[in-house]
Design an enzyme around this catalytic site. Structure first.
Site, PDB file in Angstrom:
ATOM      1  N   LYS A  39      25.518  47.741  35.871  1.00 18.30           N
ATOM      2  CA  LYS A  39      26.724  47.812  36.701  1.00 18.30           C
ATOM      3  C   LYS A  39      27.213  49.257  36.707  1.00 18.30           C
ATOM      4  O   LYS A  39      27.370  49.867  35.634  1.00 18.30           O
ATOM      5  CB  LYS A  39      27.774  46.904  36.068  1.00 18.30           C
ATOM      6  CG  LYS A  39      28.742  46.243  37.012  1.00 18.30           C
ATOM      7  CD  LYS A  39      29.590  45.262  36.185  1.00 18.30           C
ATOM      8  CE  LYS A  39      30.568  44.507  37.008  1.00 18.30           C
ATOM      9  NZ  LYS A  39      31.459  43.696  36.156  1.00 18.30           N
TER      10      LYS A  39
HETATM   11  O1  G3P Z   1      34.299  41.948  35.972  1.00 17.51           O
HETATM   12  C1  G3P Z   1      35.137  42.466  36.941  1.00 17.51           C
HETATM   13  C2  G3P Z   1      36.282  41.606  37.379  1.00 17.51           C
HETATM   14  O2  G3P Z   1      35.911  40.297  37.595  1.00 17.51           O
HETATM   15  C3  G3P Z   1      37.587  41.843  36.706  1.00 17.51           C
HETATM   16  O3  G3P Z   1      38.562  40.854  36.957  1.00 17.51           O
HETATM   17  O4  G3P Z   1      40.733  39.756  36.463  1.00 17.51           O
HETATM   18  O5  G3P Z   1      40.197  41.982  35.392  1.00 17.51           O
HETATM   19  O6  G3P Z   1      40.720  41.830  37.825  1.00 17.51           O
HETATM   20  P1  G3P Z   1      40.126  41.117  36.644  1.00 17.51           P
END
Ligand code: G3P
Length: 217
Positions: free
Chosen positions: A83
């Site tokens: 990633k």
């Molecule tokens: O892995 C990336 C993503 O899904 C992060 O989510 O909830 O931290 O905005 P969030």
């Protein structure tokens, strides 16, 4: 539509994978920082459990460093997807890693233009963050709809991995739009199972059955 778990937590992953609905895992530095132990060993274990694409993120910010870290991450297991963040350096790293056969997930996508550029450099996945856009009063799902529309016009093999999902409606809307994958925290996957009428219906079936059995006895 494929479902990934957005987690670095082995217990969560071990409890959801046996359900048969999980196709892969996404992690990020914030998620892995919460887990005790060596992150490479955790990633290896995750790959062994899920036997599917497992995103592991670089922390370098220059292309050379991202490529070096990406190669190290990819060496952990064949299921690892590297990633990289969507930056100019990340785009360069994506091009280089993809050209040598490493799968790359370009993350922190917040606009259709960013998704288009990531697809052009051979990203296997683009990760648009819907919840974080909703958080700033901008529709995350509109972004997904725009990326779906753009990708349909061309022959890109890049898959749309809807990230930063916060509840079941993100998943349903993503499926209606034809997104390829949703990655969800474990609690969002749990929420997909729940419906009060299922619980009430099952309780009634079992009660009626027991009543009939006791009358016959
Ligand atoms: O892995 C990336 C993503 O899904 C992060 O989510 O909830 O931290 O905005 P969030």
């Amino acid at each position: 539509m494929k479902l990934f778990i957005d987690s670095g937590n082995l217990k969560e992953i071990e409890s959801l994978v046996p359900l048969g609905i999980i196709d892969g895992i996404t992690t990020n530095p914030s998620l892995l920082a919460k887990e005790p132990g060596d992150y490479k060993q955790i990633l290896k274990k995750i790959c062994q459990i899920v036997q599917g694409p497992t995103s592991a993120e670089v922390v370098a910010t220059d292309a050379e460093g991202m490529i070096r870290e990406g190669r190290e991450l990819a060496a952990i297991d064949d299921h690892i997807v590297v990633k990289v963040p969507f930056t100019r350096e990340g785009v360069k790293a994506c091009k280089a890693l993809s050209s040598e056969g490493t799968r790359v997930n370009v993350t922190l996508i917040f606009s259709p233009a960013q998704a288009l550029l990531a697809a052009k450099v051979g990203a296997t996945y683009v990760s648009p963050f819907v919840g974080r856009l909703d958080d700033i009063a901008t529709s995350g799902m509109n972004l997904i709809s725009e990326i779906v529309e753009i990708f349909e016009n061309y022959q890109f093999t890049t898959e749309i991995l809807v990230a930063s999902t916060r509840g079941p409606m993100h998943i349903i809307e993503a499926a209606r739009m034809g997104a390829d994958i949703c990655t969800c925290p474990a609690k969002v996957i749990d929420a997909l199972f729940n419906h009060p009428l299922t619980d009430i219906g099952l309780a009634n079936f079992l009660k009626d059955w027991e009543t009939a059995q006791s009358v016959r006895a």
